[in-house]
Design a protein around this motif. Structure first.
Motif, PDB file in Angstrom:
ATOM      1  N   TYR A  36       0.819  -1.203   0.000  1.00  0.00           N
ATOM      2  CA  TYR A  36       0.000   0.000   0.000  1.00  0.00           C
ATOM      3  C   TYR A  36       0.860   1.264   0.000  1.00  0.00           C
ATOM      4  O   TYR A  36       0.548   2.243  -0.681  1.00  0.00           O
ATOM      5  CB  TYR A  36      -0.916   0.031   1.233  1.00  0.00           C
ATOM      6  CG  TYR A  36      -2.011  -0.994   1.237  1.00  0.00           C
ATOM      7  CD1 TYR A  36      -3.058  -0.937   0.324  1.00  0.00           C
ATOM      8  CD2 TYR A  36      -2.024  -2.022   2.170  1.00  0.00           C
ATOM      9  CE1 TYR A  36      -4.065  -1.879   0.330  1.00  0.00           C
ATOM     10  CE2 TYR A  36      -3.042  -2.973   2.182  1.00  0.00           C
ATOM     11  CZ  TYR A  36      -4.059  -2.893   1.260  1.00  0.00           C
ATOM     12  OH  TYR A  36      -5.067  -3.828   1.269  1.00  0.00           O
ATOM     13  N   ASP A  54      -7.347   0.085   3.032  1.00  0.00           N
ATOM     14  CA  ASP A  54      -8.132  -0.998   2.445  1.00  0.00           C
ATOM     15  C   ASP A  54      -9.615  -0.708   2.649  1.00  0.00           C
ATOM     16  O   ASP A  54     -10.122  -0.758   3.768  1.00  0.00           O
ATOM     17  CB  ASP A  54      -7.746  -2.325   3.106  1.00  0.00           C
ATOM     18  CG  ASP A  54      -8.552  -3.496   2.576  1.00  0.00           C
ATOM     19  OD1 ASP A  54      -9.373  -3.299   1.665  1.00  0.00           O
ATOM     20  OD2 ASP A  54      -8.362  -4.618   3.071  1.00  0.00           O
ATOM     21  N   LYS A 103      -6.221  -0.914  -2.837  1.00  0.00           N
ATOM     22  CA  LYS A 103      -7.038  -0.133  -1.915  1.00  0.00           C
ATOM     23  C   LYS A 103      -8.481  -0.605  -1.884  1.00  0.00           C
ATOM     24  O   LYS A 103      -9.114  -0.654  -0.825  1.00  0.00           O
ATOM     25  CB  LYS A 103      -6.986   1.347  -2.307  1.00  0.00           C
ATOM     26  CG  LYS A 103      -7.802   2.261  -1.403  1.00  0.00           C
ATOM     27  CD  LYS A 103      -7.624   3.717  -1.802  1.00  0.00           C
ATOM     28  CE  LYS A 103      -8.376   4.649  -0.862  1.00  0.00           C
ATOM     29  NZ  LYS A 103      -8.169   6.078  -1.213  1.00  0.00           N
ATOM     30  N   GLY A 106      -8.414  -5.092  -1.411  1.00  0.00           N
ATOM     31  CA  GLY A 106      -7.865  -5.612  -0.170  1.00  0.00           C
ATOM     32  C   GLY A 106      -7.279  -7.003  -0.313  1.00  0.00           C
ATOM     33  O   GLY A 106      -6.554  -7.300  -1.264  1.00  0.00           O
TER      34      GLY A 106
END
Length: 213
Positions: A36, A54, A103, A106
């Motif tokens: 991420y 997420d 995002k 997940g």
């Protein structure tokens, strides 16, 4: 200016990753967080909350209008990948990137053997229109890929029946119930006469968002 040192013992994330087997729950969490935010140090990743990055588990009603549009787009990534496209092919086709996919998908998006894979099913909420026996055209929030697929196949059968006048393809949907996020159940309309009536009330049926993932 280059990236800051990853940790006290390791200059880069790659060095940290290769220093030992990273199979513990803690290590897997760091690896996920790095996906991420690849520019953060080990200490920053420890303090990072996955929930801030997420959105896949966020219920539909808590998403903003733009986040809802993004979720619908991410479900299209899922659909394409489940039909054989790579992550880069799917995201490039839709004009988004890997971080966008991470995002909004997940843990339904995982890297295995050096290749990004998606889970066979998911529990991501999304809003879809259905033709209900009791309410006609109505919008409901479904909670998984199974129901999205069922609704998608249902609409394909509806369109075929309306074009040909043959309702036999709708037989499999008789008595089928779709449960929404609040636990309410809806029976899909399978009466051809009623479907013609519903079709006349909709100016642009093409606007229906149907996900066959």
């Amino acid at each position: 200016m280059g990236r800051p040192r990853f940790s006290r013992k390791h200059r880069t994330y790659g060095e940290w990753l290769n220093a030992q087997s990273r199979t513990s729950r803690y290590a897997k969490g760091i690896i996920r967080k790095h996906q991420y935010s690849p520019d953060k140090s080990l200490k920053q990743l420890r303090n990072l909350k996955i929930s801030d990055y997420d959105l896949s588990n966020t219920v539909w009603q808590n998403l903003s209008s733009s986040q809802k549009r993004d979720r619908n787009l991410s479900l299209e990534i899922l659909r394409k990948m489940r039909h054989g496209k790579t992550l880069s092919e799917a995201t490039s086709k839709l004009g988004v990137n890997k971080q966008f996919a991470l995002k909004h998908l997940g843990t339904h998006l995982e890297k295995e053997g050096g290749r990004w894979q998606v889970t066979k099913t998911d529990s991501i909420q999304s809003e879809m229109l259905i033709y209900s026996e009791d309410e006609g055209v109505t919008s409901i929030v479904v909670t998984n890929s199974r129901d999205r697929s069922r609704i998608g196949k249902y609409f394909a059968a509806v369109q075929k029946a309306l074009k040909t006048g043959d309702p036999s393809g709708l037989e499999k949907f008789k008595d089928m119930k779709i449960k929404d996020a609040d636990g309410n159940e809806y029976r899909l309309e399978t009466s051809l006469e009623r479907l013609y009536e519903i079709g006349e009330t909709i100016e642009e049926p093409e606007f229906l968002e149907i996900y066959k993932s």
